[in-house]
Write a protein that holds these residues in place. Sequence first.
Motif, PDB file in Angstrom:
ATOM      1  N   VAL A   1      10.027   2.402   9.334  1.00 48.32           N
ATOM      2  CA  VAL A   1      10.788   1.768   8.260  1.00 48.32           C
ATOM      3  C   VAL A   1      10.487   2.406   6.904  1.00 48.32           C
ATOM      4  O   VAL A   1      11.388   2.648   6.104  1.00 48.32           O
ATOM      5  N   TRP A   2       9.233   2.738   6.647  1.00 47.83           N
ATOM      6  CA  TRP A   2       8.911   3.314   5.338  1.00 47.83           C
ATOM      7  C   TRP A   2       9.306   4.783   5.242  1.00 47.83           C
ATOM      8  O   TRP A   2       9.645   5.259   4.152  1.00 47.83           O
ATOM      9  N   VAL A   3       9.302   5.502   6.346  1.00 48.92           N
ATOM     10  CA  VAL A   3       9.837   6.870   6.320  1.00 48.92           C
ATOM     11  C   VAL A   3      11.340   6.820   6.048  1.00 48.92           C
ATOM     12  O   VAL A   3      11.876   7.637   5.290  1.00 48.92           O
ATOM     13  N   SER A   4      12.034   5.839   6.637  1.00 54.10           N
ATOM     14  CA  SER A   4      13.472   5.684   6.369  1.00 54.10           C
ATOM     15  C   SER A   4      13.731   5.444   4.885  1.00 54.10           C
ATOM     16  O   SER A   4      14.622   6.065   4.291  1.00 54.10           O
ATOM     17  N   ILE A   5      12.958   4.554   4.298  1.00 52.70           N
ATOM     18  CA  ILE A   5      13.113   4.267   2.868  1.00 52.70           C
ATOM     19  C   ILE A   5      12.775   5.510   2.042  1.00 52.70           C
ATOM     20  O   ILE A   5      13.457   5.824   1.059  1.00 52.70           O
ATOM     21  N   SER A   6      11.769   6.267   2.468  1.00 56.12           N
ATOM     22  CA  SER A   6      11.395   7.490   1.758  1.00 56.12           C
ATOM     23  C   SER A   6      12.499   8.534   1.816  1.00 56.12           C
ATOM     24  O   SER A   6      12.744   9.245   0.837  1.00 56.12           O
ATOM     25  N   ILE A   7      13.166   8.639   2.958  1.00 53.83           N
ATOM     26  CA  ILE A   7      14.274   9.588   3.083  1.00 53.83           C
ATOM     27  C   ILE A   7      15.375   9.211   2.096  1.00 53.83           C
ATOM     28  O   ILE A   7      15.918  10.070   1.393  1.00 53.83           O
ATOM     29  N   LEU A   8      15.707   7.928   2.027  1.00 50.02           N
ATOM     30  CA  LEU A   8      16.725   7.481   1.067  1.00 50.02           C
ATOM     31  C   LEU A   8      16.304   7.775  -0.360  1.00 50.02           C
ATOM     32  O   LEU A   8      17.121   8.168  -1.189  1.00 50.02           O
ATOM     33  N   TYR A   9      15.051   7.562  -0.669  1.00 46.15           N
ATOM     34  CA  TYR A   9      14.527   7.788  -2.014  1.00 46.15           C
ATOM     35  C   TYR A   9      14.582   9.273  -2.367  1.00 46.15           C
ATOM     36  O   TYR A   9      14.866   9.643  -3.499  1.00 46.15           O
TER      37      TYR A   9
ATOM     38  N   SER B   1       0.842  -1.213   0.000  1.00 45.56           N
ATOM     39  CA  SER B   1       0.000   0.000   0.000  1.00 45.56           C
ATOM     40  C   SER B   1       0.866   1.247   0.000  1.00 45.56           C
ATOM     41  O   SER B   1       0.593   2.197  -0.744  1.00 45.56           O
ATOM     42  N   PHE B   2       1.913   1.251   0.817  1.00 42.30           N
ATOM     43  CA  PHE B   2       2.807   2.414   0.861  1.00 42.30           C
ATOM     44  C   PHE B   2       3.458   2.633  -0.505  1.00 42.30           C
ATOM     45  O   PHE B   2       3.491   3.757  -1.012  1.00 42.30           O
ATOM     46  N   ILE B   3       3.979   1.559  -1.082  1.00 39.04           N
ATOM     47  CA  ILE B   3       4.642   1.682  -2.385  1.00 39.04           C
ATOM     48  C   ILE B   3       3.653   2.182  -3.441  1.00 39.04           C
ATOM     49  O   ILE B   3       3.982   3.054  -4.253  1.00 39.04           O
ATOM     50  N   TYR B   4       2.433   1.672  -3.415  1.00 38.65           N
ATOM     51  CA  TYR B   4       1.414   2.105  -4.375  1.00 38.65           C
ATOM     52  C   TYR B   4       1.062   3.581  -4.181  1.00 38.65           C
ATOM     53  O   TYR B   4       0.949   4.341  -5.145  1.00 38.65           O
ATOM     54  N   LEU B   5       0.886   3.996  -2.925  1.00 40.38           N
ATOM     55  CA  LEU B   5       0.456   5.369  -2.642  1.00 40.38           C
ATOM     56  C   LEU B   5       1.562   6.395  -2.856  1.00 40.38           C
ATOM     57  O   LEU B   5       1.296   7.526  -3.262  1.00 40.38           O
ATOM     58  N   PHE B   6       2.811   6.016  -2.564  1.00 38.85           N
ATOM     59  CA  PHE B   6       3.905   6.986  -2.619  1.00 38.85           C
ATOM     60  C   PHE B   6       4.895   6.727  -3.754  1.00 38.85           C
ATOM     61  O   PHE B   6       5.619   7.635  -4.152  1.00 38.85           O
ATOM     62  N   GLY B   7       4.979   5.497  -4.228  1.00 41.09           N
ATOM     63  CA  GLY B   7       5.932   5.178  -5.288  1.00 41.09           C
ATOM     64  C   GLY B   7       7.376   5.087  -4.808  1.00 41.09           C
ATOM     65  O   GLY B   7       8.300   5.186  -5.613  1.00 41.09           O
ATOM     66  N   PHE B   8       7.588   4.864  -3.509  1.00 39.13           N
ATOM     67  CA  PHE B   8       8.940   4.775  -2.956  1.00 39.13           C
ATOM     68  C   PHE B   8       9.242   3.344  -2.537  1.00 39.13           C
ATOM     69  O   PHE B   8       8.412   2.693  -1.911  1.00 39.13           O
ATOM     70  N   TRP B   9      10.418   2.888  -2.848  1.00 32.17           N
ATOM     71  CA  TRP B   9      10.956   1.627  -2.329  1.00 32.17           C
ATOM     72  C   TRP B   9      12.458   1.784  -2.278  1.00 32.17           C
ATOM     73  O   TRP B   9      13.004   2.800  -2.713  1.00 32.17           O
ATOM     74  N   LEU B  10      13.137   0.808  -1.735  1.00 29.12           N
ATOM     75  CA  LEU B  10      14.580   0.878  -1.566  1.00 29.12           C
ATOM     76  C   LEU B  10      15.236   0.752  -2.937  1.00 29.12           C
ATOM     77  O   LEU B  10      15.119  -0.273  -3.595  1.00 29.12           O
ATOM     78  N   VAL B  11      15.928   1.800  -3.364  1.00 28.45           N
ATOM     79  CA  VAL B  11      16.565   1.801  -4.685  1.00 28.45           C
ATOM     80  C   VAL B  11      18.078   1.690  -4.606  1.00 28.45           C
ATOM     81  O   VAL B  11      18.739   1.542  -5.626  1.00 28.45           O
TER      82      VAL B  11
END
Length: 178
Positions: A158-166, A44-54
Amino acid sequence: SSWSSYWLLLLSTFPVFVVGFCEDLGHFSSPRIRLLAAVLSGVSFIYLFGFWLVRTDIPGLDLVIRWAPIGIGFSLFLATGINHAFNLIDGLNGLSSFTSIGIALSLAVISHQVELFQYRDLLIILSAAIAGFLVLNFPFGKIFLGDGGAYAIGHILVWVSISILYSAPYVTPLSMLL
């Protein structure tokens, strides 16, 4: 706007929170259901924001996770494990709360340094909410976050951390791992 992003983040947290809360109420769910709820929240997070670990800054791994299906799968695997780790340490008289506050404030400092003020504000609000809970819990452990609370906090961090990296390519993934 930042408020819509906050609501979307809470929406992505919904599956894992609901399953955890049902567990807290005595409607026991299997570990498989709880894992699937964490994965569904991540999807859901990836769908809504489009962020994942790159990126991880590990040379071979970075080549592989650039391909979206592997990057998304790897992100979901890491996020689900970390999410469940918060639940595992919840019963230890405030350890999950102290850990969550420390992580949230550390991420807030990093967010501020890279001018991601929306993340900083969210993380400070989360820290304050957890600190309010901690006042009731420490040092005697009279109440716990419960599965719902621990899973929700783990998911958000965890998802805010991934978003910061993104969002900040000059932040090292090692800082998020720490």
